[in-house]
Write a protein that holds these residues in place. Sequence first.
Motif, mmCIF file in Angstrom:
data_model
loop_
_atom_site.group_PDB
_atom_site.id
_atom_site.type_symbol
_atom_site.label_atom_id
_atom_site.label_comp_id
_atom_site.label_asym_id
_atom_site.label_seq_id
_atom_site.Cartn_x
_atom_site.Cartn_y
_atom_site.Cartn_z
ATOM 1 N N LEU A 88 0.841 -1.192 0.000
ATOM 2 C CA LEU A 88 0.000 0.000 0.000
ATOM 3 C C LEU A 88 0.881 1.249 0.000
ATOM 4 O O LEU A 88 1.889 1.287 0.718
ATOM 5 C CB LEU A 88 -0.881 0.060 1.260
ATOM 6 N N ALA A 89 0.477 2.251 -0.762
ATOM 7 C CA ALA A 89 1.194 3.525 -0.753
ATOM 8 C C ALA A 89 0.182 4.654 -0.905
ATOM 9 O O ALA A 89 -0.883 4.460 -1.488
ATOM 10 C CB ALA A 89 2.218 3.569 -1.892
ATOM 11 N N PRO A 90 0.520 5.836 -0.381
ATOM 12 C CA PRO A 90 -0.376 6.989 -0.568
ATOM 13 C C PRO A 90 -0.532 7.307 -2.060
ATOM 14 O O PRO A 90 0.385 7.040 -2.840
ATOM 15 C CB PRO A 90 0.362 8.139 0.127
ATOM 16 N N ASP A 91 -1.673 7.897 -2.446
ATOM 17 C CA ASP A 91 -1.876 8.141 -3.892
ATOM 18 C C ASP A 91 -1.329 9.502 -4.330
ATOM 19 O O ASP A 91 -1.935 10.198 -5.139
ATOM 20 C CB ASP A 91 -3.335 7.930 -4.300
ATOM 21 N N THR A 92 -0.153 9.868 -3.824
ATOM 22 C CA THR A 92 0.514 11.088 -4.284
ATOM 23 C C THR A 92 1.265 10.782 -5.580
ATOM 24 O O THR A 92 1.451 9.618 -5.943
ATOM 25 C CB THR A 92 1.524 11.574 -3.242
ATOM 26 N N THR A 93 1.730 11.838 -6.260
ATOM 27 C CA THR A 93 2.378 11.621 -7.560
ATOM 28 C C THR A 93 3.624 10.743 -7.453
ATOM 29 O O THR A 93 3.961 10.052 -8.399
ATOM 30 C CB THR A 93 2.762 12.953 -8.236
ATOM 31 N N SER A 113 -6.432 4.547 -5.444
ATOM 32 C CA SER A 113 -7.063 5.609 -4.639
ATOM 33 C C SER A 113 -8.246 5.122 -3.817
ATOM 34 O O SER A 113 -9.352 5.659 -3.914
ATOM 35 C CB SER A 113 -7.526 6.754 -5.552
ATOM 36 N N VAL A 114 -8.008 4.133 -2.965
ATOM 37 C CA VAL A 114 -9.117 3.620 -2.166
ATOM 38 C C VAL A 114 -9.459 4.599 -1.047
ATOM 39 O O VAL A 114 -8.590 5.230 -0.457
ATOM 40 C CB VAL A 114 -8.841 2.204 -1.597
ATOM 41 N N THR A 115 -10.760 4.734 -0.791
ATOM 42 C CA THR A 115 -11.211 5.577 0.324
ATOM 43 C C THR A 115 -11.812 4.723 1.435
ATOM 44 O O THR A 115 -12.166 5.234 2.482
ATOM 45 C CB THR A 115 -12.272 6.589 -0.148
ATOM 46 N N GLY A 116 -11.930 3.423 1.179
ATOM 47 C CA GLY A 116 -12.454 2.532 2.202
ATOM 48 C C GLY A 116 -11.824 1.154 2.064
ATOM 49 O O GLY A 116 -11.520 0.712 0.950
ATOM 50 N N VAL A 117 -11.589 0.509 3.208
ATOM 51 C CA VAL A 117 -11.053 -0.855 3.218
ATOM 52 C C VAL A 117 -12.048 -1.706 3.992
ATOM 53 O O VAL A 117 -12.239 -1.497 5.186
ATOM 54 C CB VAL A 117 -9.668 -0.902 3.907
ATOM 55 N N GLU A 118 -12.711 -2.636 3.311
ATOM 56 C CA GLU A 118 -13.724 -3.437 3.993
ATOM 57 C C GLU A 118 -13.115 -4.665 4.637
ATOM 58 O O GLU A 118 -13.490 -5.072 5.720
ATOM 59 C CB GLU A 118 -14.865 -3.792 3.038
ATOM 60 N N ASN A 119 -12.151 -5.267 3.960
ATOM 61 C CA ASN A 119 -11.388 -6.373 4.534
ATOM 62 C C ASN A 119 -10.158 -6.564 3.661
ATOM 63 O O ASN A 119 -9.852 -5.714 2.824
ATOM 64 C CB ASN A 119 -12.243 -7.648 4.644
#
Lengths: 308, 249
Positions: A88-93, A113-119
């Motif tokens: 996982l990494a931040p969605d910066t350039t 660019s996920v805004t939610g993680v369900e599992n």
Amino acid sequence: MAILIIAEHDNTVLKDATHKTVTAAKAMGGDIDVLVAGKDVEGVSAEAAKIEGVRKVVACDHISLKRQLAESMESVVVDLMDRYDAVLAPDTTTHTNYMPRVAARLDVQQISSVTGVENADTFVRPIYAGNAMAHVQSSDPKKVVTVRTTAFDTTGEGGDADVEAISDPSGPFKAEFVSEELTESDRPELTDANIVISGGRGIGSSENFAIIEALADKLGAAVGASRAAVDAGYVPNDYQVGQTGKSVAPDLYIAIGISGAIQHLAGMKDSRVIVAINKDEDAPIFQIADYGLVADLFKAVPEFTEAV
Amino acid sequence: MKVLVPVKRVLDYNVKARVKSDQSGVDLSNVKMSMNPFDEISVEEAVRMQESGTASETIVVSIGPARARETIRTALAMGMDRGIHVQTDEDLEPLAVAKILKAIVDAEGPEIVILGKQAIDNDYGATGPMLAALLDWPQGTFANTIEKNGASLSVKREVDGGLQTVKLELPAVVTTDLRLNEPRYASLPNIMRAKKKPIDAKTPGDYGVDTAPRLKVLKVTEPPARKAGIKVENVAMLVDKLKNEAGVI
Ligand SMILES: Cc1cc2nc3c(=O)[nH]c(=O)nc-3n(C[C@H](O)[C@H](O)[C@H](O)COP(=O)(O)OP(=O)(O)OC[C@H]3O[C@@H](n4cnc5c(N)ncnc54)[C@H](O)[C@@H]3O)c2cc1C
Ligand SMILES: Nc1ncnc2c1ncn2[C@@H]1O[C@H](COP(=O)(O)O)[C@@H](O)[C@H]1O
């Protein structure tokens, strides 16, 4: 399950986007390691080791990583991935540049660019400029995910992880850094600020942006802009907020002389409180503003600055 | 030097996407579709390269339904030489698109592939770097300026801190950002001329690529709605609300 997080930093300072990405990873469940890839990053690695819930910091310190160019980052991350089930990494350039390369090399579809993680395999991500939310389940054996960090809280400190140095990336690479023109500013970073004040085409010129800056300095705010203001050359490209610019979610967002196109809203509509100042009472920005002021900005903004 | 430009047909940027009531996706029936705006910028750049003598041939490719041919025609009317249409009714994921594009690159031998930095429908922003990795080529993403100097390409990139310039060994992948150029409108004579330009008809099967999706869309939902706000009369009232009601200043 083992998750690798890639740290956001400038070789000197570890950015809060890293802590927020750790929060996203925690929702997947499993052991979390942080990769710090850069040049002279002992200090950054030590900071990463303090993030609560981090098992280990993996540090790759090499000149070819100073600017974290895509080709060298791909090499470092891909080499590490036999140890991990997800990255996982931040969605910066910085990260959106090489993460798809990692995904392709691992033969998996990146979840952007996920805004939610369900599992551990199900994520929520905005599509169509945030006008729809896709809930997607990945069938890939490894997950490659970029995280819209504004959607996650930060993770505190209190950890005391070990730092493991790993071997250098295996170059040579077919791309090299030539130069950079970084925007200098003493104001808070756009994506980190509690208050963001953005100007649009209505500001009219680069000189006029001074009235936005005066208000920003009074409030300790960051300054952003619409695409139209960037295209017109009023402010540098890295000020752009929106679908194809930066996403922000401050406590207070003030849009001044911005009409409220869907592409702009995509980058700021998750702000806690939204204020719009526009002389056109029908401007779409008013539909999402908590407080709208129909006024000429050249009169209202200096008055605002005076009053706070 | 050949230049290849992949273009996607997407919901027009002026149209607000509507989620279907059964949550199966976004409603694309009877809505205006256009070339992805970043791809128009790529097409413009390729045509300019040809006009300046940097490019010898420009090829446009689109992977999509029958009507993606119209999008290819638009690129041909803007000045590109010929098209390749890979027909499929699936909205393929970037990984599958990148694999098909790799096969096309292997067959056509371009020195530069110019893609958009993101398609404004699914907002993945993944295909360009994926293709670069599959080809083991260097990349210049988010391009603001592109310059060819001999066997290398200089790309000025729009990054979070400002601008960054990288030098790439050719062949290379470039993805376009908004400030690279302003795409032209096709003139009527060029639209007529484009009707005679060749478009190859292909399918994903021709390239032997497995296009099965890796992500299952469980549902597509509306974003959380904001509650309606109020209009304030003047600056004094605004400041009062922000201080005493919202508590944000
Ligand atoms: C592929 C693509 C990507 C895009 N990405 C983005 C993005 O990331 N971010 C983004 O912002 N846009 C983006 N856009 C552009 C977007 O569609 C709009 O064109 C843009 O946001 C408009 O900017 P604006 O509101 O400043 O200008 P305008 O729409 O021209 O609005 C200016 C506003 O200023 C007001 N005004 C003028 N003078 C005054 C005054 N004296 N006092 C008060 N109000 C005044 C006017 O009433 C008007 O509402 C993108 C577009 C495309 C096609
Ligand atoms: N179906 C497609 N056909 C042709 N090009 C595509 C297709 N999908 C994506 N692309 C290219 O890849 C870029 C980025 O798309 P994406 O990774 O989906 O955001 C687009 O701007 C196009 O240049």
